[in-house]
Motif scaffolding. Sequence first.
Motif, PDB file in Angstrom:
ATOM      1  N   PRO A 122      33.047  -6.089  55.017  1.00  0.00           N
ATOM      2  CA  PRO A 122      31.861  -6.258  54.169  1.00  0.00           C
ATOM      3  C   PRO A 122      31.754  -5.117  53.144  1.00  0.00           C
ATOM      4  CG  PRO A 122      31.298  -6.689  56.455  1.00  0.00           C
ATOM      5  CD  PRO A 122      32.705  -6.149  56.457  1.00  0.00           C
ATOM      6  N   GLY A 123      31.499  -5.497  51.901  1.00  0.00           N
ATOM      7  CA  GLY A 123      31.349  -4.520  50.823  1.00  0.00           C
ATOM      8  C   GLY A 123      32.604  -4.288  50.015  1.00  0.00           C
ATOM      9  N   ASP A 124      33.750  -4.786  50.465  1.00  0.00           N
ATOM     10  CA  ASP A 124      34.992  -4.583  49.722  1.00  0.00           C
ATOM     11  C   ASP A 124      34.874  -5.149  48.307  1.00  0.00           C
ATOM     12  OD1 ASP A 124      36.168  -3.351  51.832  1.00  0.00           O
ATOM     13  OD2 ASP A 124      37.605  -4.951  52.301  1.00  0.00           O
ATOM     14  N   HIS A 125      35.279  -4.336  47.333  1.00  0.00           N
ATOM     15  CA  HIS A 125      35.383  -4.740  45.922  1.00  0.00           C
ATOM     16  C   HIS A 125      34.074  -5.274  45.349  1.00  0.00           C
ATOM     17  CE1 HIS A 125      39.551  -3.983  46.544  1.00  0.00           C
ATOM     18  NE2 HIS A 125      39.719  -5.010  47.346  1.00  0.00           N
ATOM     19  N   ILE A 126      32.961  -4.775  45.897  1.00  0.00           N
ATOM     20  CA  ILE A 126      31.639  -5.119  45.368  1.00  0.00           C
ATOM     21  C   ILE A 126      30.997  -3.853  44.806  1.00  0.00           C
ATOM     22  CG2 ILE A 126      29.291  -5.853  45.942  1.00  0.00           C
ATOM     23  CD1 ILE A 126      30.455  -7.776  47.972  1.00  0.00           C
ATOM     24  N   ARG A 127      30.566  -3.943  43.550  1.00  0.00           N
ATOM     25  CA  ARG A 127      29.821  -2.840  42.940  1.00  0.00           C
ATOM     26  C   ARG A 127      28.334  -3.117  43.169  1.00  0.00           C
ATOM     27  NH1 ARG A 127      33.645  -2.897  37.632  1.00  0.00           N
ATOM     28  NH2 ARG A 127      32.607  -4.907  37.376  1.00  0.00           N
ATOM     29  N   PRO A 128      27.694  -2.316  44.030  1.00  0.00           N
ATOM     30  CA  PRO A 128      26.307  -2.650  44.395  1.00  0.00           C
ATOM     31  C   PRO A 128      25.320  -2.404  43.262  1.00  0.00           C
ATOM     32  CG  PRO A 128      26.986  -0.589  45.411  1.00  0.00           C
ATOM     33  CD  PRO A 128      28.203  -1.162  44.757  1.00  0.00           C
ATOM     34  N   ARG A 129      24.239  -3.118  43.313  1.00  0.00           N
ATOM     35  CA  ARG A 129      23.155  -2.958  42.351  1.00  0.00           C
ATOM     36  C   ARG A 129      22.689  -1.503  42.337  1.00  0.00           C
ATOM     37  NH1 ARG A 129      17.578  -6.531  42.110  1.00  0.00           N
ATOM     38  NH2 ARG A 129      16.469  -5.219  40.591  1.00  0.00           N
ATOM     39  N   GLY A 130      22.533  -0.938  41.122  1.00  0.00           N
ATOM     40  CA  GLY A 130      22.068   0.439  40.998  1.00  0.00           C
ATOM     41  C   GLY A 130      23.104   1.491  41.338  1.00  0.00           C
ATOM     42  N   GLN A 131      24.369   1.090  41.462  1.00  0.00           N
ATOM     43  CA  GLN A 131      25.413   2.059  41.813  1.00  0.00           C
ATOM     44  C   GLN A 131      25.509   3.177  40.785  1.00  0.00           C
ATOM     45  OE1 GLN A 131      29.593   0.900  41.194  1.00  0.00           O
ATOM     46  NE2 GLN A 131      30.024   1.580  43.291  1.00  0.00           N
ATOM     47  N   ASP A 132      25.371   2.852  39.520  1.00  0.00           N
ATOM     48  CA  ASP A 132      25.456   3.861  38.455  1.00  0.00           C
ATOM     49  C   ASP A 132      24.116   4.561  38.281  1.00  0.00           C
ATOM     50  OD1 ASP A 132      26.215   5.391  36.315  1.00  0.00           O
ATOM     51  OD2 ASP A 132      26.773   3.730  35.010  1.00  0.00           O
ATOM     52  N   LEU A 133      23.072   3.787  38.052  1.00  0.00           N
ATOM     53  CA  LEU A 133      21.733   4.332  37.839  1.00  0.00           C
ATOM     54  C   LEU A 133      20.713   3.443  38.535  1.00  0.00           C
ATOM     55  CD1 LEU A 133      22.011   5.080  34.025  1.00  0.00           C
ATOM     56  CD2 LEU A 133      21.856   6.826  35.801  1.00  0.00           C
ATOM     57  N   ALA A 134      19.763   4.077  39.190  1.00  0.00           N
ATOM     58  CA  ALA A 134      18.675   3.332  39.820  1.00  0.00           C
ATOM     59  C   ALA A 134      17.445   3.382  38.924  1.00  0.00           C
ATOM     60  CB  ALA A 134      18.352   3.920  41.185  1.00  0.00           C
ATOM     61  N   ALA A 135      16.706   2.289  38.882  1.00  0.00           N
ATOM     62  CA  ALA A 135      15.473   2.260  38.102  1.00  0.00           C
ATOM     63  C   ALA A 135      14.570   3.408  38.553  1.00  0.00           C
ATOM     64  CB  ALA A 135      14.767   0.922  38.279  1.00  0.00           C
ATOM     65  N   GLY A 136      14.019   4.130  37.575  1.00  0.00           N
ATOM     66  CA  GLY A 136      13.160   5.262  37.875  1.00  0.00           C
ATOM     67  C   GLY A 136      13.880   6.597  37.899  1.00  0.00           C
ATOM     68  N   SER A 137      15.215   6.570  37.884  1.00  0.00           N
ATOM     69  CA  SER A 137      15.965   7.830  37.888  1.00  0.00           C
ATOM     70  C   SER A 137      16.096   8.362  36.462  1.00  0.00           C
ATOM     71  CB  SER A 137      17.348   7.632  38.498  1.00  0.00           C
ATOM     72  OG  SER A 137      18.131   6.759  37.705  1.00  0.00           O
ATOM     73  N   THR A 138      16.313   9.682  36.346  1.00  0.00           N
ATOM     74  CA  THR A 138      16.487  10.303  35.034  1.00  0.00           C
ATOM     75  C   THR A 138      17.917  10.085  34.564  1.00  0.00           C
ATOM     76  OG1 THR A 138      14.822  11.988  35.517  1.00  0.00           O
ATOM     77  CG2 THR A 138      16.373  12.459  33.731  1.00  0.00           C
ATOM     78  N   VAL A 139      18.046   9.448  33.415  1.00  0.00           N
ATOM     79  CA  VAL A 139      19.368   9.160  32.856  1.00  0.00           C
ATOM     80  C   VAL A 139      19.953  10.428  32.224  1.00  0.00           C
ATOM     81  CG1 VAL A 139      20.671   7.701  31.260  1.00  0.00           C
ATOM     82  CG2 VAL A 139      18.641   6.796  32.407  1.00  0.00           C
ATOM     83  N   LEU A 140      19.236  11.032  31.285  1.00  0.00           N
ATOM     84  CA  LEU A 140      19.631  12.279  30.628  1.00  0.00           C
ATOM     85  C   LEU A 140      18.386  13.117  30.424  1.00  0.00           C
ATOM     86  CD1 LEU A 140      22.045  10.900  27.851  1.00  0.00           C
ATOM     87  CD2 LEU A 140      22.709  11.997  30.000  1.00  0.00           C
ATOM     88  N   ARG A 141      18.555  14.430  30.521  1.00  0.00           N
ATOM     89  CA  ARG A 141      17.416  15.324  30.395  1.00  0.00           C
ATOM     90  C   ARG A 141      17.319  15.896  28.974  1.00  0.00           C
ATOM     91  NH1 ARG A 141      14.756  15.905  34.845  1.00  0.00           N
ATOM     92  NH2 ARG A 141      15.771  15.544  36.873  1.00  0.00           N
ATOM     93  N   ALA A 142      16.110  16.229  28.593  1.00  0.00           N
ATOM     94  CA  ALA A 142      15.879  16.857  27.286  1.00  0.00           C
ATOM     95  C   ALA A 142      16.703  18.134  27.183  1.00  0.00           C
ATOM     96  CB  ALA A 142      14.397  17.171  27.116  1.00  0.00           C
ATOM     97  N   GLY A 143      17.181  18.397  25.976  1.00  0.00           N
ATOM     98  CA  GLY A 143      18.007  19.574  25.729  1.00  0.00           C
ATOM     99  C   GLY A 143      19.487  19.289  25.727  1.00  0.00           C
ATOM    100  N   ARG A 144      19.876  18.079  26.083  1.00  0.00           N
ATOM    101  CA  ARG A 144      21.296  17.730  26.121  1.00  0.00           C
ATOM    102  C   ARG A 144      21.777  17.361  24.727  1.00  0.00           C
ATOM    103  NH1 ARG A 144      24.862  16.024  30.230  1.00  0.00           N
ATOM    104  NH2 ARG A 144      26.556  14.677  29.527  1.00  0.00           N
ATOM    105  N   ARG A 145      22.924  17.900  24.351  1.00  0.00           N
ATOM    106  CA  ARG A 145      23.556  17.514  23.086  1.00  0.00           C
ATOM    107  C   ARG A 145      24.345  16.241  23.330  1.00  0.00           C
ATOM    108  NH1 ARG A 145      28.301  19.781  20.080  1.00  0.00           N
ATOM    109  NH2 ARG A 145      28.003  19.101  17.950  1.00  0.00           N
ATOM    110  N   LEU A 146      23.978  15.177  22.623  1.00  0.00           N
ATOM    111  CA  LEU A 146      24.462  13.839  22.951  1.00  0.00           C
ATOM    112  C   LEU A 146      25.921  13.648  22.551  1.00  0.00           C
ATOM    113  CD1 LEU A 146      21.280  11.828  21.972  1.00  0.00           C
ATOM    114  CD2 LEU A 146      22.107  12.319  24.285  1.00  0.00           C
TER     115      LEU A 146
END
Length: 397
Positions: A122-146
């Motif tokens: 179970p779980g083989d070759h499945i990319r789970p929901r929110g694996q990269d980013l979860a709703a409500g999490s900080t994607v990038l913080r202020a002060g970062r040079r893009l």
Amino acid sequence: MPVTEALAAMLGHAPAAPAVRGVALGEALGAILAEDVVATIDVPAQDNSAMDGYALRAADASRPLSVSQRIPAGTAPEPLAPGTAARIFTGAPIPAGADTVVMQEDCREEGGQLVIEATPAPGDHIRPRGQDLAAGSTVLRAGRRLKPQDLGLLASVGAASVAIYRPLKVAVVSTGDELVEPEDGAALRPGQLFNSNRYMLAALLEGLGMQVIDGGILPDDGPATGAAFERLAGEADCIISSGGVSVGEEDHVRAQVERLGELTLWRLAIKPGKPLAFGHVRGTPFIGLPGNPTSSFVTFCLLARPFLLKSQGASDWEPLAIPVRAGFSVARPGTRQDYLRVSLERQGDSLVARRFANQSSGVLSSVCFSDALAVVPVGATVCEGDLVEVLLLDSLA
């Protein structure tokens, strides 16, 4: 003044970040993020397949299965019928009821049925929901040079625009009667030099996402220098000059800065680049770099760059430093912290720094054909094979 003390003093005088404005995501490369970005969705938005293959229940893999549906990427699947498999493609959502994906290479068709030749979990070759980013999490913080990859990450959460700090306006001034602008086919008269610093410094600033105000070439004349500085102080967020900060009779920069404002520091224990000045002209920060091109480059990267980045609102301005083996020696301890121009080569499992042949502050090719600056502290000697710290030029310019 030691380099570390000078940098700390300059950073302590960095002004507050400039005004915030919103820009389209495609226009934000190199800008400084002014506000945290928080994900409003999960990325990915649902469990999806990491492979082309078949989605099924792992418990059903030991027996032949019929294929009940086909799920390309971008389609919404039906729940998986019990005892069946679904043909699925990379990126397609996992149907309800399936808990594994079997690669197509581990499957074969026999008598109209799908035979699984692997033992999936179970779980083989499945990319789970929110694996990269979860709703409500900080994607990038202020002060970062893009960076380019940051724009991709922001797009993945649906951000079409971002809040950034307004780019700094930096005036670049060259000083000296000997300077002329490059011109194809032009011949230099005795005593003249083509103005290389202007193009180098402007490019370094543009690489930081800042706007360059061309202050031109100033003659070796006190009143003319002062008038130009006073005018530029009203137009720019910072003034950067090259040349004229030493103690000669034709060096007028220091006197004019002191007349129009204040000089906070002058002359550093650094090589190359001893005659560096920092202060304010009518309240506008001023950085006076040496005229020798390599000195100008090194002092910009080590001192002006972090000051400007902090003034721009950036949270990270430190260069990347790594330890490498010295492929050179320094027998006599110096009274200034030396930044040797070196190239890096792999030798077995180690990186070795080779010193550029000519370390003169007037030899600009030493930074063009080097990979890093090797740091030799005040009072230190170096034996070949010692570990030395190097600052990668790609992280500085």
